[in-house]
Design a protein around this motif. Structure first.
Motif, PDB file in Angstrom:
ATOM      1  N   UNK A  75       0.823  -1.201   0.000  1.00  0.00           N
ATOM      2  CA  UNK A  75       0.000   0.000   0.000  1.00  0.00           C
ATOM      3  C   UNK A  75       0.862   1.258   0.000  1.00  0.00           C
ATOM      4  N   UNK A  76       2.021   1.180   0.594  1.00  0.00           N
ATOM      5  CA  UNK A  76       2.964   2.291   0.707  1.00  0.00           C
ATOM      6  C   UNK A  76       4.321   1.670   1.007  1.00  0.00           C
ATOM      7  N   UNK A  80       3.143  -2.981   3.897  1.00  0.00           N
ATOM      8  CA  UNK A  80       3.011  -4.182   3.075  1.00  0.00           C
ATOM      9  C   UNK A  80       2.333  -5.254   3.908  1.00  0.00           C
ATOM     10  N   UNK A  81       1.360  -5.931   3.335  1.00  0.00           N
ATOM     11  CA  UNK A  81       0.685  -7.013   4.044  1.00  0.00           C
ATOM     12  C   UNK A  81       0.863  -8.324   3.291  1.00  0.00           C
ATOM     13  N   UNK A  82       0.732  -9.414   4.034  1.00  0.00           N
ATOM     14  CA  UNK A  82       0.814 -10.756   3.473  1.00  0.00           C
ATOM     15  C   UNK A  82      -0.458 -11.510   3.879  1.00  0.00           C
ATOM     16  N   UNK A  83      -1.105 -12.112   2.905  1.00  0.00           N
ATOM     17  CA  UNK A  83      -2.321 -12.871   3.185  1.00  0.00           C
ATOM     18  C   UNK A  83      -2.434 -14.054   2.241  1.00  0.00           C
ATOM     19  N   UNK A  84      -3.413 -14.910   2.489  1.00  0.00           N
ATOM     20  CA  UNK A  84      -3.607 -16.088   1.655  1.00  0.00           C
ATOM     21  C   UNK A  84      -4.212 -15.722   0.315  1.00  0.00           C
ATOM     22  N   UNK A  85      -3.764 -16.380  -0.735  1.00  0.00           N
ATOM     23  CA  UNK A  85      -4.464 -16.352  -2.001  1.00  0.00           C
ATOM     24  C   UNK A  85      -5.630 -17.338  -1.915  1.00  0.00           C
ATOM     25  N   UNK A 237      -0.378  -9.370  -5.129  1.00  0.00           N
ATOM     26  CA  UNK A 237       0.678  -9.947  -5.949  1.00  0.00           C
ATOM     27  C   UNK A 237       1.104 -11.274  -5.366  1.00  0.00           C
ATOM     28  N   UNK A 238       1.034 -12.298  -6.193  1.00  0.00           N
ATOM     29  CA  UNK A 238       1.503 -13.605  -5.784  1.00  0.00           C
ATOM     30  C   UNK A 238       2.206 -14.214  -6.970  1.00  0.00           C
ATOM     31  N   UNK A 250      -3.618   2.805   1.534  1.00  0.00           N
ATOM     32  CA  UNK A 250      -3.891   1.887   2.632  1.00  0.00           C
ATOM     33  C   UNK A 250      -5.347   1.973   3.040  1.00  0.00           C
ATOM     34  N   UNK A 251      -6.011   0.840   3.203  1.00  0.00           N
ATOM     35  CA  UNK A 251      -7.412   0.882   3.610  1.00  0.00           C
ATOM     36  C   UNK A 251      -7.544   1.355   5.047  1.00  0.00           C
TER      37      UNK A 251
END
Length: 296
Positions: A75-76, A80-85, A237-238, A250-251
């Motif tokens: 987001x900036x 940065x965030x990491x989550x499941x696809x 992005x994955x 950023x939300x």
């Protein structure tokens, strides 16, 4: 006696071995399960995996992102965030099957119940059961041999060498067979052949679940992210590691509640888990001594 599992195809075997290779690097399962309930920023992993050094976390995130089961969203520069696809979310039920097998069949040390004073099997975290189960299956030639024995019931070393290790001489099959026997998954029959133990036969649903996941088409949302030129832009992005992703605003999110450590001593209700309490036990500080069942 042969199992009731349908005959394995080359695609089944390839999908299973590739998935086991995806899960095999130590702590990968723990990282994957940590983001199962919500995307996390890098710093938010620390209270959940306090024993994992910074130098260990980044390679696992890269590995799982390259594999397409975790997505990285920037987001900036510092957000940065990491989550499941979708593919990663679909893997969670498979992990539950592996964890259940490990909880049922892997050896456990007997410990004293602090309430009753009686000895009982040690409670092991689901992620640790998965790690230990994968460690038994990932050595080279282990899974092909297990697949062959599932289909045949009993087979000689010569047959296993031909089916599970084509291109190798007969003597090459004995080392992986000895390891599988020592691990409690295979036993020598009285007729000079080999067959699966009860715990080895019980791997059939594990292999079936992994194969089904490995051969399933990618969820549409994941497919859009990897279509290449002309694809719709995506926030996430994955796949190949994205070093310069498009930055997004950023939300607005409410402040997160205080995070409790992921590793606690609260006993679980069973091998399955709920998002948010995946690591209900401390990792054993030492190898667990044999007390029945395949060794860890």
């Amino acid at each position: 006696m042969a199992t009731t599992a349908p005959p394995a195809t080359p695609n089944d075997l390839l999908g299973v071995t590739k998935t086991l290779d995806l899960l095999a690097p130590r702590w990968s399962v723990w990282v994957l399960m940590t983001v199962s309930s919500q995307p996390l920023r890098y710093a938010e992993f620390k209270p959940r995996l306090p024993w994992l050094a910074d130098g260990q976390l980044h390679p696992r995130l890269r590995h799982l992102t390259n594999a397409g089961v975790i997505e990285r969203t920037e987001y900036a520069p510092r957000h940065v965030t990491y989550g499941l696809t979708g593919r990663g979310a679909a893997l969670l039920p498979v992990l539950s099957v592996i964890a259940s097998w490990g909880d049922t069949y892997l050896e456990k040390e007997l410990v004293t119940n602090k309430h009753t004073g009686e000895l009982e099997p040690e409670r092991i975290a689901p992620a640790q059961n998965i790690d230990d189960a994968v460690a038994l299956l990932v050595p080279r030639h282990a899974t092909p041999i297990l697949f062959s024995l599932q289909a045949r019931g009993i087979a000689t070393a010569k047959t296993l060498a031909s089916e599970a290790m084509p291109g190798y001489g007969l003597t090459a099959v004995y080392k992986p067979l000895e390891r599988l026997v020592a691990d409690g998954l295979v036993t020598a029959s009285g007729t000079g052949g080999y067959q699966l133990t009860a715990s080895g036969r019980a791997l059939a649903p594990v292999f079936q679940a992994i194969s089904a996941w490995a051969t399933a088409p990618a969820p549409e949302a994941d497919a859009r992210r990897t279509r290449g030129p002309g694809a719709a832009p995506s926030q996430n992005h994955s796949g190949p590691w994205a070093t310069t992703p498009t930055r997004l605003p950023a939300p607005a999110v409410p402040a997160a509640p205080a995070v409790r450590p992921a590793l606690t001593t609260t006993p679980p209700g069973g091998p399955a888990w709920r998002p948010g309490d995946l690591f209900s036990h401390q990792i054993p500080a030492r190898p667990i001594s044999p007390a029945g069942g395949p060794r860890r």
